[in-house]
Design a protein around this motif. Sequence first.
Motif, mmCIF file in Angstrom:
data_model
loop_
_atom_site.group_PDB
_atom_site.id
_atom_site.type_symbol
_atom_site.label_atom_id
_atom_site.label_comp_id
_atom_site.label_asym_id
_atom_site.label_seq_id
_atom_site.Cartn_x
_atom_site.Cartn_y
_atom_site.Cartn_z
ATOM 1 N N SER A 264 0.849 -1.188 0.000
ATOM 2 C CA SER A 264 0.000 0.000 0.000
ATOM 3 C C SER A 264 0.879 1.230 0.000
ATOM 4 O O SER A 264 2.013 1.196 0.478
ATOM 5 N N GLU A 265 0.350 2.302 -0.545
ATOM 6 C CA GLU A 265 1.036 3.594 -0.588
ATOM 7 C C GLU A 265 -0.009 4.686 -0.413
ATOM 8 O O GLU A 265 -1.123 4.563 -0.910
ATOM 9 N N GLY A 266 0.374 5.751 0.290
ATOM 10 C CA GLY A 266 -0.508 6.908 0.328
ATOM 11 C C GLY A 266 -0.387 7.714 -0.941
ATOM 12 O O GLY A 266 -1.323 8.376 -1.384
ATOM 13 N N PHE A 267 0.787 7.621 -1.556
ATOM 14 C CA PHE A 267 1.058 8.380 -2.768
ATOM 15 C C PHE A 267 2.090 7.656 -3.620
ATOM 16 O O PHE A 267 1.786 7.162 -4.695
ATOM 17 N N GLY A 268 3.285 7.540 -3.127
ATOM 18 C CA GLY A 268 4.377 6.950 -3.887
ATOM 19 C C GLY A 268 5.377 8.015 -4.267
ATOM 20 O O GLY A 268 5.652 8.246 -5.445
ATOM 21 N N MET A 269 5.913 8.698 -3.240
ATOM 22 C CA MET A 269 6.836 9.807 -3.465
ATOM 23 C C MET A 269 8.026 9.384 -4.310
ATOM 24 O O MET A 269 8.514 10.135 -5.159
ATOM 25 N N VAL A 270 8.506 8.163 -4.081
ATOM 26 C CA VAL A 270 9.692 7.704 -4.810
ATOM 27 C C VAL A 270 9.419 7.585 -6.301
ATOM 28 O O VAL A 270 10.340 7.687 -7.119
ATOM 29 N N LEU A 271 8.163 7.379 -6.669
ATOM 30 C CA LEU A 271 7.823 7.286 -8.086
ATOM 31 C C LEU A 271 8.070 8.608 -8.799
ATOM 32 O O LEU A 271 8.712 8.652 -9.853
ATOM 33 N N ILE A 272 7.551 9.694 -8.233
ATOM 34 C CA ILE A 272 7.709 10.982 -8.918
ATOM 35 C C ILE A 272 9.157 11.461 -8.855
ATOM 36 O O ILE A 272 9.626 12.158 -9.756
ATOM 37 N N GLU A 273 9.888 11.080 -7.791
ATOM 38 C CA GLU A 273 11.294 11.456 -7.707
ATOM 39 C C GLU A 273 12.102 10.748 -8.786
ATOM 40 O O GLU A 273 12.936 11.372 -9.460
ATOM 41 N N ALA A 274 11.873 9.455 -8.945
ATOM 42 C CA ALA A 274 12.589 8.708 -9.984
ATOM 43 C C ALA A 274 12.218 9.229 -11.369
ATOM 44 O O ALA A 274 13.090 9.407 -12.233
ATOM 45 N N MET A 275 10.937 9.502 -11.586
ATOM 46 C CA MET A 275 10.486 10.018 -12.878
ATOM 47 C C MET A 275 11.127 11.366 -13.191
ATOM 48 O O MET A 275 11.484 11.651 -14.334
ATOM 49 N N ALA A 276 11.274 12.213 -12.170
ATOM 50 C CA ALA A 276 11.911 13.513 -12.361
ATOM 51 C C ALA A 276 13.352 13.359 -12.826
ATOM 52 O O ALA A 276 13.897 14.253 -13.474
ATOM 53 N N CYS A 277 13.962 12.232 -12.489
ATOM 54 C CA CYS A 277 15.330 11.942 -12.922
ATOM 55 C C CYS A 277 15.353 11.162 -14.233
ATOM 56 O O CYS A 277 16.424 10.713 -14.679
ATOM 57 N N GLU A 327 12.822 5.515 -23.994
ATOM 58 C CA GLU A 327 11.540 6.110 -24.403
ATOM 59 C C GLU A 327 10.680 6.405 -23.182
ATOM 60 O O GLU A 327 10.099 7.489 -23.045
ATOM 61 N N MET A 328 10.591 5.428 -22.278
ATOM 62 C CA MET A 328 9.796 5.609 -21.056
ATOM 63 C C MET A 328 10.412 6.660 -20.149
ATOM 64 O O MET A 328 9.697 7.433 -19.499
ATOM 65 N N GLY A 329 11.752 6.714 -20.104
ATOM 66 C CA GLY A 329 12.424 7.694 -19.257
ATOM 67 C C GLY A 329 12.130 9.116 -19.687
ATOM 68 O O GLY A 329 11.914 9.992 -18.836
ATOM 69 N N LEU A 330 12.110 9.365 -20.989
ATOM 70 C CA LEU A 330 11.767 10.692 -21.500
ATOM 71 C C LEU A 330 10.345 11.080 -21.116
ATOM 72 O O LEU A 330 10.078 12.201 -20.680
ATOM 73 N N ALA A 331 9.411 10.134 -21.284
ATOM 74 C CA ALA A 331 8.011 10.392 -20.934
ATOM 75 C C ALA A 331 7.857 10.599 -19.435
ATOM 76 O O ALA A 331 7.082 11.456 -18.987
ATOM 77 N N ALA A 332 8.600 9.827 -18.647
ATOM 78 C CA ALA A 332 8.519 9.945 -17.191
ATOM 79 C C ALA A 332 8.947 11.329 -16.726
ATOM 80 O O ALA A 332 8.277 11.949 -15.890
ATOM 81 N N LYS A 333 10.047 11.826 -17.254
ATOM 82 C CA LYS A 333 10.550 13.137 -16.839
ATOM 83 C C LYS A 333 9.555 14.232 -17.199
ATOM 84 O O LYS A 333 9.307 15.152 -16.406
ATOM 85 N N GLN A 334 8.969 14.129 -18.381
ATOM 86 C CA GLN A 334 7.988 15.136 -18.800
ATOM 87 C C GLN A 334 6.735 15.072 -17.932
ATOM 88 O O GLN A 334 6.218 16.104 -17.487
ATOM 89 N N ASN A 335 6.237 13.871 -17.665
ATOM 90 C CA ASN A 335 5.008 13.720 -16.889
ATOM 91 C C ASN A 335 5.180 14.123 -15.427
ATOM 92 O O ASN A 335 4.204 14.483 -14.758
ATOM 93 N N ALA A 336 6.416 14.075 -14.937
ATOM 94 C CA ALA A 336 6.673 14.440 -13.534
ATOM 95 C C ALA A 336 6.546 15.939 -13.296
ATOM 96 O O ALA A 336 6.421 16.368 -12.144
ATOM 97 N N GLN A 337 6.551 16.737 -14.357
ATOM 98 C CA GLN A 337 6.492 18.189 -14.189
ATOM 99 C C GLN A 337 5.207 18.653 -13.498
ATOM 100 O O GLN A 337 5.193 19.722 -12.890
ATOM 101 N N ARG A 338 4.144 17.869 -13.577
ATOM 102 C CA ARG A 338 2.894 18.277 -12.929
ATOM 103 C C ARG A 338 3.033 18.334 -11.411
ATOM 104 O O ARG A 338 2.197 18.934 -10.726
#
Length: 357
Positions: A264-277, A327-338
């Motif tokens: 379970s996760e309340g959010f998943g902070m590590v997800l958006i941090e990794a995506m930002a990278c 390909e996924m890494g590029l999309a992840a970084k862009q999507n993390a901007q929100r």
Amino acid sequence: MKLVYITNGINGSGGLERVLSVKTSRLVADYGYEVHIIILNNGHLNPFYQFHDRIEFHSLTIKRKGLFYFTDYSTQLKKKVSQLNPDIVLVCDDGLKGFFVPKLLGKKMPVIYERHASLAINTGNRFYGGFMKKIMRCLAADFTRFVVLTPTNVKEWNSTNVIVIPNPLTFYPKSSASLTSKKVILVGSQSLVKGYDRAIAVWKEVTKSYPDWELHCYGKSDSQHRFENEARQLGINQMYFHNAVKNIEEKYLEASLLILPSRSEGFGMVLIEAMACGVPCIAFDCPSGPRDIVTDCQDGRLIENGNLPAFAEALTGLMADETKRKEMGLAAKQNAQRFLPENIVSQWNELFKSLSN
């Protein structure tokens, strides 16, 4: 405007502490708020993350146990809040006592609850977990606003005061991970909730085909070092355990994939941090954050909760395909901007202004 946050402590290395440091510091620096944080038993000493130097901390000393604990907590909290006389009170406490704050303080000022965990975290003992859920859902209605982190979290609460404000990113580096290293990263305290037993089972299978890849785990160990010992006893190679580090951004940038095997996760902070990278993530579709962050097959993979073979298959698939990772890494970084702080903290500012009018 004066804000008072109520939490247990800010010297840990978890997501709640990290988010609180970013959010409160921005509120002071960018919007001019006066911020006070009430903690327990000097839980502000030696903070893991940096807080703005204009933030003031106030410690309640609670030593007795059981019913006396709650009595002492109630008495000291009411006294301290009365002394501070804030415009708005915010509760950041996923335990049961935090839900009683509106009843303790009365109707003197708006009281906001910040929920940083899924209700699924309270499902350990069937009877006790069910009882806790009912009590929390009932008491949630007492708050002026009840803030959850994702649209999926809203469904856990039966109250009309629930709104969504996600967590803000703590960093968004200009550079991105090269995604060429043979390193996978897992970030989170060593526990069953964070799925370390699942990670061990998955990695045991993965290393049969990819013995040259490494899994690096960053997070506080349990007192018995249960998972480290389990991995060692099973003879699992290339799985390394590290303490939590302040420079976790650097570790993301060295990795090619992040896994989140949580129950379970309340959010998943590590997800958006990794995506930002620029790092693609593979996560179980657990309650209640990953599905609101990861878009399956676009910026990462979202796997049926608990399906270990599917998780291992998705992981090895991306380990084998560098082009797809990039390909996924590029999309992840862009999507993390929100989740950039300027986009998130402004939502808090608007909420505070609406409650002060």
